[in-house]
Design an enzyme around this catalytic site. Sequence first.
Site, short mmCIF file in Angstrom:
data_model
loop_
_atom_site.label_atom_id
_atom_site.label_comp_id
_atom_site.label_asym_id
_atom_site.label_seq_id
_atom_site.Cartn_x
_atom_site.Cartn_y
_atom_site.Cartn_z
N HIS A 270 7.90 -6.16 10.76
CA HIS A 270 9.38 -5.83 10.89
C HIS A 270 9.84 -6.38 12.30
O HIS A 270 10.74 -6.77 12.40
CB HIS A 270 9.38 -4.35 11.11
CG HIS A 270 9.17 -3.69 9.69
ND1 HIS A 270 8.73 -2.26 9.49
CD2 HIS A 270 8.92 -4.29 8.30
CE1 HIS A 270 8.29 -2.15 8.22
NE2 HIS A 270 8.48 -3.40 7.48
N GLU B 71 10.02 -2.44 17.68
CA GLU B 71 9.10 -2.77 16.61
C GLU B 71 8.06 -3.13 17.10
O GLU B 71 6.75 -2.85 16.86
CB GLU B 71 9.79 -3.68 15.69
CG GLU B 71 10.96 -3.11 14.66
CD GLU B 71 10.31 -1.93 13.51
OE1 GLU B 71 9.23 -1.62 13.75
OE2 GLU B 71 11.08 -1.66 12.67
N GLU C 128 7.63 8.69 13.63
CA GLU C 128 7.72 8.06 12.45
C GLU C 128 8.40 9.01 11.49
O GLU C 128 9.30 8.42 10.77
CB GLU C 128 6.41 7.69 11.84
CG GLU C 128 5.60 6.44 12.60
CD GLU C 128 6.02 5.23 12.38
OE1 GLU C 128 6.91 5.09 11.48
OE2 GLU C 128 5.58 4.34 12.98
N TRP D 106 0.93 -1.04 -0.02
CA TRP D 106 0.16 0.02 -0.14
C TRP D 106 0.73 1.23 0.01
O TRP D 106 2.06 1.21 0.52
CB TRP D 106 -0.84 -0.13 0.97
CG TRP D 106 -0.30 0.02 2.62
CD1 TRP D 106 -0.16 -1.10 3.37
CD2 TRP D 106 0.00 1.29 3.29
NE1 TRP D 106 0.50 -0.81 4.50
CE2 TRP D 106 0.81 0.81 4.64
CE3 TRP D 106 0.30 2.53 3.25
CZ2 TRP D 106 1.34 1.54 5.26
CZ3 TRP D 106 0.76 3.42 3.98
CH2 TRP D 106 1.12 2.90 5.30
N HIS E 118 4.83 5.46 6.58
CA HIS E 118 3.89 5.70 7.79
C HIS E 118 3.85 7.03 8.16
O HIS E 118 2.86 7.44 8.35
CB HIS E 118 4.51 4.81 9.15
CG HIS E 118 4.85 3.18 8.63
ND1 HIS E 118 5.55 2.55 9.71
CD2 HIS E 118 4.22 2.71 7.71
CE1 HIS E 118 5.50 1.38 9.38
NE2 HIS E 118 4.85 1.39 7.94
N THR F 110 6.07 -0.24 19.36
CA THR F 110 5.58 0.52 17.88
C THR F 110 4.14 -0.29 17.55
O THR F 110 3.16 0.25 17.46
CB THR F 110 6.47 0.74 16.79
OG1 THR F 110 7.55 1.10 17.16
CG2 THR F 110 5.76 1.70 15.75
N ASP G 138 2.50 -3.59 9.42
CA ASP G 138 3.79 -3.27 8.94
C ASP G 138 4.93 -3.66 10.05
O ASP G 138 5.82 -4.19 10.02
CB ASP G 138 4.00 -1.73 8.39
CG ASP G 138 3.65 -1.87 6.81
OD1 ASP G 138 3.23 -2.85 6.17
OD2 ASP G 138 3.95 -0.79 6.14
N GLU G 139 4.52 -3.00 11.29
CA GLU G 139 5.49 -3.05 12.35
C GLU G 139 5.76 -4.52 12.70
O GLU G 139 6.74 -4.73 13.24
CB GLU G 139 5.03 -1.98 13.42
CG GLU G 139 4.93 -0.57 13.11
CD GLU G 139 6.07 -0.01 12.88
OE1 GLU G 139 7.34 -0.49 12.69
OE2 GLU G 139 5.98 1.20 12.51
N GLU H 271 8.98 1.95 6.28
CA GLU H 271 8.58 2.65 7.21
C GLU H 271 8.52 4.18 6.58
O GLU H 271 7.55 4.85 7.44
CB GLU H 271 9.93 2.98 8.18
CG GLU H 271 9.87 1.64 8.93
CD GLU H 271 9.12 1.26 10.14
OE1 GLU H 271 8.58 2.24 10.59
OE2 GLU H 271 8.96 0.10 10.55
#
Length: 419
Positions: A279, A243, A152, A109, A193, A246, A275-276, A190
């Site tokens: 990661h 991570e 971020e 995305w 974000h 977050t 996403d976090e 990242e």
Amino acid sequence: PAAAYRSAHVAVRFSSHALKMASCVAKSAVFASAARPNKAAAGAKSSRAASKLWTPRSAAVDSPTIIVEGDAESKMAGLTAKRREVIMDMEDFAETELLKLLKPTSTNWQPQDLLPNPESPDFLDEVAAIQKRGANIPDDHLVVLVGDMITEEALPTYMNMLNTLEGTKDKTGADDTAWARWTRQWTAEENRHGDLMNKYLWLTGRVAMKPVETTIQNLVGAGMNPKTENNPYLGFVYTSFQERATKISHGNTARFAKEHGDEQLATICGLIAADEGRHEIAYQRIIDEVMKRDQDGAVLAFADMMKKQIVMPAHLMDDGEHRARTGRDLFSDFATVADSTGTYTADDYASIMEHLIKRWKIADVNCESGEAAEAQEYLMKQPARIRKLAEFGARKAAKKTPVAESFSWIFGRTVEGRF
């Protein structure tokens, strides 16, 4: 990075008489720096020079001391010959396993997917809808969202930190090693974000962008000292923790946004949290691989970072006015709000540590050295100790009278808290 979230991304502050645990977001997430009790003789006075690890003061930001005075110099600085061999042996893992945890831009995305299309005839109507939904977000949650976004946006600092790590850093800025490509491509993921959160919060009309932008510039200019000492063992323990912090913070902001009627904001925060989560898995798998090759070294690195406490990536945030008005760090007050809203708490800090202890099977490690065995014992006791101290801190904080404090990020509107 800080985010945040980075992440980005709990604030833990110890003294000999009290503990204050506040939390926030990361890359975060949201977070106050933590110092452990001074082990020097009671009543003894030590100078800053006695501590080998401390954060230098920035011309723009009055930064806190990260390591309490009198701490012994770490034995984990840099890489020994054995540890360097371990990292070199993991290049194939980084190539064949680690890079697979990133998504190609063709399927990932992008911020515009979640924002009004300026070419659409309905653009202004969509902006009006964002502002209508955003009007229902309470100011305390808005402060946390802004703090997460600022974390971020300080992404350059986090990439810089990764490129201090021996054996994995990108020496030229365009190295073709798997480690260098991971760092650049992780950074690229990242980067979406902060872009998305910044634009969306601006469209709500409820965020004062110039103080926010001032805070971002000051934060990037101030940098951070996560105390990873150029050692990838320490660096990847830090990112494994950060991570996850977050992810927790963004996940909670998604839930709160949905509760207050902003489904789109909930979707945005949920995607960032996902996403976090990817990661987080990547960084924890790196330590999985270290454990296969050097159990003692991995246990010592984990304990070393926990003894120092995890420094949250946005701990040097400064809008140029909050401290002058209140006498307190902006980050500290932000962390207090994050804790009071339940976005990121002291219990989360302890839970992350418990998760990593189980993930890396610390209890089952057969340590070869006495030093590693002591580190193992220390790690196993810490979650309960942190929770006990957090309970004490919560009781102490509950005795404070709540006060209203203004934040420049939201046009000087006030948020109530025990600051």
